[in-house]
Design a protein around this motif. Structure first.
Motif, mmCIF file in Angstrom:
data_model
loop_
_atom_site.group_PDB
_atom_site.id
_atom_site.type_symbol
_atom_site.label_atom_id
_atom_site.label_comp_id
_atom_site.label_asym_id
_atom_site.label_seq_id
_atom_site.Cartn_x
_atom_site.Cartn_y
_atom_site.Cartn_z
ATOM 1 N N SER A 1 -4.631 -4.903 -2.086
ATOM 2 C CA SER A 1 -5.699 -5.901 -1.998
ATOM 3 C C SER A 1 -5.692 -6.820 -3.220
ATOM 4 C CB SER A 1 -7.056 -5.211 -1.859
ATOM 5 O OG SER A 1 -8.081 -6.170 -1.713
ATOM 6 N N SER B 1 -4.083 -1.841 5.048
ATOM 7 C CA SER B 1 -2.970 -1.291 4.270
ATOM 8 C C SER B 1 -2.894 0.215 4.424
ATOM 9 C CB SER B 1 -3.135 -1.632 2.786
ATOM 10 O OG SER B 1 -3.056 -3.010 2.591
ATOM 11 N N THR B 2 -4.050 0.832 4.583
ATOM 12 C CA THR B 2 -4.086 2.275 4.790
ATOM 13 C C THR B 2 -3.695 2.621 6.227
ATOM 14 O OG1 THR B 2 -5.812 2.485 3.117
ATOM 15 C CG2 THR B 2 -5.563 4.316 4.663
ATOM 16 N N GLY C 1 0.809 -1.213 0.000
ATOM 17 C CA GLY C 1 0.000 0.000 0.000
ATOM 18 C C GLY C 1 0.843 1.264 0.000
ATOM 19 N N ALA D 1 -3.979 1.248 -1.575
ATOM 20 C CA ALA D 1 -4.705 0.202 -0.861
ATOM 21 C C ALA D 1 -5.366 -0.790 -1.817
ATOM 22 C CB ALA D 1 -5.747 0.828 0.063
ATOM 23 N N MET E 1 -7.570 -3.605 2.298
ATOM 24 C CA MET E 1 -7.460 -2.186 1.927
ATOM 25 C C MET E 1 -7.421 -1.289 3.168
ATOM 26 S SD MET E 1 -9.614 -1.744 -1.599
ATOM 27 C CE MET E 1 -11.194 -2.082 -0.909
#
Length: 161
Positions: free
Chosen positions: A43, A94-95, A34, A39, A91
């Motif tokens: 994914s 990852s953020t 990411g 993100a 997602m």
């Protein structure tokens, strides 16, 4: 007292603990993807890699297919929604891991969210689970997890640059 069928198997405990370690690695790796992409890319990369690995495993096990599927009922359609929640999880983590929360804060809040949702699922019998009355022990465990998460997030950033 629990019966012998209800006793905890040490291998199950070890497997659950190992899963936590693998989850931590997954969140870290997806966070790195990411950081260098976004993100959505992390994914897609995670699920694409998983799809390829699953396809290879299925190809290797194809000869045993009748033995594996014998006597097992079909999964309900809603069970296939796990892929959607998995994609959203990748997602979001990852953020979050690339923010001041870092890896430990992201996982701590993730654990708190898992416990809250699982207690709700037990309480209301979501997804076909048996309904279970929540106890004071459940509330105490949740309070300790939330307090631990707060300690990690609020006071664990002292070493951050």
């Amino acid at each position: 007292m629990t019966s012998s069928a209800e006793r905890l198997n040490p291998l199950h405990l070890l497997a659950a603990f190992g899963t936590g370690g693998l989850l931590t690695l997954m969140v870290y790796f997806n966070g790195e993807l990411g950081r260098y992409g976004n993100a959505l890319f992390s994914s897609w990369a995670a699920h694409g890699t998983g799809t390829i690995a699953a396809a290879i495993l299925l190809a290797l096990l194809w000869r045993r297919r009748p033995a594996i599927a014998a006597g097992k009922p079909r999964a309900p359609l809603w069970a296939y929604l796990g892929g959607l929640s998995g994609g959203a999880t990748v997602m979001l983590t990852s953020t979050a891991v690339n923010t001041p929360l870092a890896l430990a804060g992201t996982l701590a809040l993730g654990l708190a969210g898992q416990v809250v949702f699982s207690l709700a699922a037990d309480r209301w019998g979501l997804f076909g689970l048996p309904r279970r009355k929540l106890s004071l022990r459940d509330a105490g465990a949740l309070a300790l997890i939330i307090a631990g998460s707060a300690l990690i997030i609020l006071f664990g950033m002292g070493g951050a640059a």
